[in-house]
Motif scaffolding. Sequence first.
Motif, PDB file in Angstrom:
ATOM      1  N   GLN A 124       0.827  -1.202   0.000  1.00  0.00           N
ATOM      2  CA  GLN A 124       0.000   0.000   0.000  1.00  0.00           C
ATOM      3  C   GLN A 124       0.866   1.260   0.000  1.00  0.00           C
ATOM      4  O   GLN A 124       0.569   2.232  -0.683  1.00  0.00           O
ATOM      5  N   PHE A 125       1.961   1.204   0.758  1.00  0.00           N
ATOM      6  CA  PHE A 125       2.882   2.354   0.769  1.00  0.00           C
ATOM      7  C   PHE A 125       3.484   2.556  -0.612  1.00  0.00           C
ATOM      8  O   PHE A 125       3.570   3.681  -1.112  1.00  0.00           O
ATOM      9  N   LYS A 126       3.893   1.465  -1.232  1.00  0.00           N
ATOM     10  CA  LYS A 126       4.509   1.587  -2.558  1.00  0.00           C
ATOM     11  C   LYS A 126       3.528   2.215  -3.557  1.00  0.00           C
ATOM     12  O   LYS A 126       3.891   3.094  -4.323  1.00  0.00           O
ATOM     13  N   ASP A 127       2.272   1.782  -3.502  1.00  0.00           N
ATOM     14  CA  ASP A 127       1.253   2.345  -4.404  1.00  0.00           C
ATOM     15  C   ASP A 127       1.005   3.820  -4.124  1.00  0.00           C
ATOM     16  O   ASP A 127       1.016   4.653  -5.018  1.00  0.00           O
ATOM     17  N   LYS A 128       0.746   4.121  -2.839  1.00  0.00           N
ATOM     18  CA  LYS A 128       0.322   5.481  -2.506  1.00  0.00           C
ATOM     19  C   LYS A 128       1.467   6.474  -2.597  1.00  0.00           C
ATOM     20  O   LYS A 128       1.241   7.650  -2.895  1.00  0.00           O
ATOM     21  N   SER A 129       2.689   6.037  -2.317  1.00  0.00           N
ATOM     22  CA  SER A 129       3.802   6.991  -2.316  1.00  0.00           C
ATOM     23  C   SER A 129       4.111   7.452  -3.735  1.00  0.00           C
ATOM     24  O   SER A 129       4.590   8.566  -3.939  1.00  0.00           O
ATOM     25  N   VAL A 176     -11.108  -7.254   8.391  1.00  0.00           N
ATOM     26  CA  VAL A 176     -10.670  -6.342   7.323  1.00  0.00           C
ATOM     27  C   VAL A 176     -10.846  -7.000   5.971  1.00  0.00           C
ATOM     28  O   VAL A 176     -11.038  -8.215   5.869  1.00  0.00           O
ATOM     29  N   GLY A 177     -10.728  -6.200   4.919  1.00  0.00           N
ATOM     30  CA  GLY A 177     -10.666  -6.723   3.562  1.00  0.00           C
ATOM     31  C   GLY A 177      -9.262  -7.248   3.271  1.00  0.00           C
ATOM     32  O   GLY A 177      -8.327  -7.001   4.036  1.00  0.00           O
ATOM     33  N   GLN A 178      -9.158  -7.927   2.140  1.00  0.00           N
ATOM     34  CA  GLN A 178      -7.901  -8.564   1.738  1.00  0.00           C
ATOM     35  C   GLN A 178      -6.719  -7.583   1.715  1.00  0.00           C
ATOM     36  O   GLN A 178      -5.606  -7.942   2.088  1.00  0.00           O
ATOM     37  N   ASP A 179      -6.983  -6.336   1.307  1.00  0.00           N
ATOM     38  CA  ASP A 179      -5.880  -5.376   1.132  1.00  0.00           C
ATOM     39  C   ASP A 179      -5.171  -5.019   2.436  1.00  0.00           C
ATOM     40  O   ASP A 179      -4.083  -4.453   2.404  1.00  0.00           O
TER      41      ASP A 179
END
Length: 329
Positions: free
Chosen positions: A107-112, A144-147
């Motif tokens: 998630q960090f890699k995507d959002k950053s 939570v969801g899978q993500d």
Amino acid sequence: KKILFSGIQPSGVFTIGNYFGALKNWVELQDEYNCYYCVVDLHAITVPQVPKDLRQNSKNALAMLLACGLDPKKATIYYQSHVSGHAELAWILNCFSYMGELSRMTQFKDKSRKQGENIRVGLYDYPVLMAADILLYQADLVPVGQDQKQHLELTRDIAQRFNNTFSPTFTIPEPYIPKAGARVMSLQEPEKKMSKSDENINAFVSMTDHKDTIIKKFKRAVTDSEAEVRYDEENKRGISNLMEIYSVATNKSYEEIEREFQGKGYGDFKLAVGESVANLLEPIQREYTKLLNEKGYMEEILKESTEVARRVSNKTLSKVKKKVGFVSF
Ligand code: TYM
């Protein structure tokens, strides 16, 4: 009773992904567990926010949680920023977390990527704050969801590391991921997760979308060039996603759905999916509007819940402070 914790960001209107992946289960689990449900506004500011929008979205988020069926008599529902222990424990856990493990978070890699050159430290540190949320309440289970699975694994690692360094302090939490609905995909690009921040509004269905809009969005959903309603996640991602949504909205199995639409075209199927979702959301939307108009009610709920959360989180926090060697008197 076992303890359950989960959180949701108040960044815009929730989607049916949030609902099927998380909120629906939050409601189902509140009878069985001692639940803490948190609107994570500290997490929301890891990406730029307009203050007045954040404030309104946070109020809307609480109203939506209640409209979905969360009951303040059963569950403790509050805002993360109202309980200072979250930020305090996050700081301490920062000192037990490694840059390497945070750098691996997808998630960090995507959002950053979206933050360009000036990537915020808060975005990088996001999962440690999430670990603090969960560990503060000694949660056994986290729906939570899978993500969010990778963040849960990190939480377990950090907790284990702290426990091993000192002595058992934190309960090691287990993720609770639903069998169906854990990863609702975009209606426009079914290889991608449905997200409220998608720039294509036809890619997601909001919890507040009008019935006509919902049906229109499902009608436009990307499918394939066959004409067979059949579950095949690999080769028919669009149709499989619609089948999963229809299945969780109606409790029908994939076999039943395949039988129902045998010999019928995708048009009929998409209409049925749209209608099932619209019907499911209709009473929630009615309750949501009502709650937003009842001014004092939500504040009253928050007061009590926030006190409970402060008291419970302080217990863990005092223990942690003693273990790391802070002076107490
Ligand atoms: P957030 O706000 O992005 O999403 C809230 C919940 O919705 C689930 N979800 C989905 N499930 C299925 N399909 C989708 N397309 C979909 N999109 C979102 C998420 O998995 C999540 O369960 N980091 C968390 C918030 C958080 C948290 C916590 C969760 C903060 N602290 C502690 C659990 C425990 C997040 O950003 O969720």
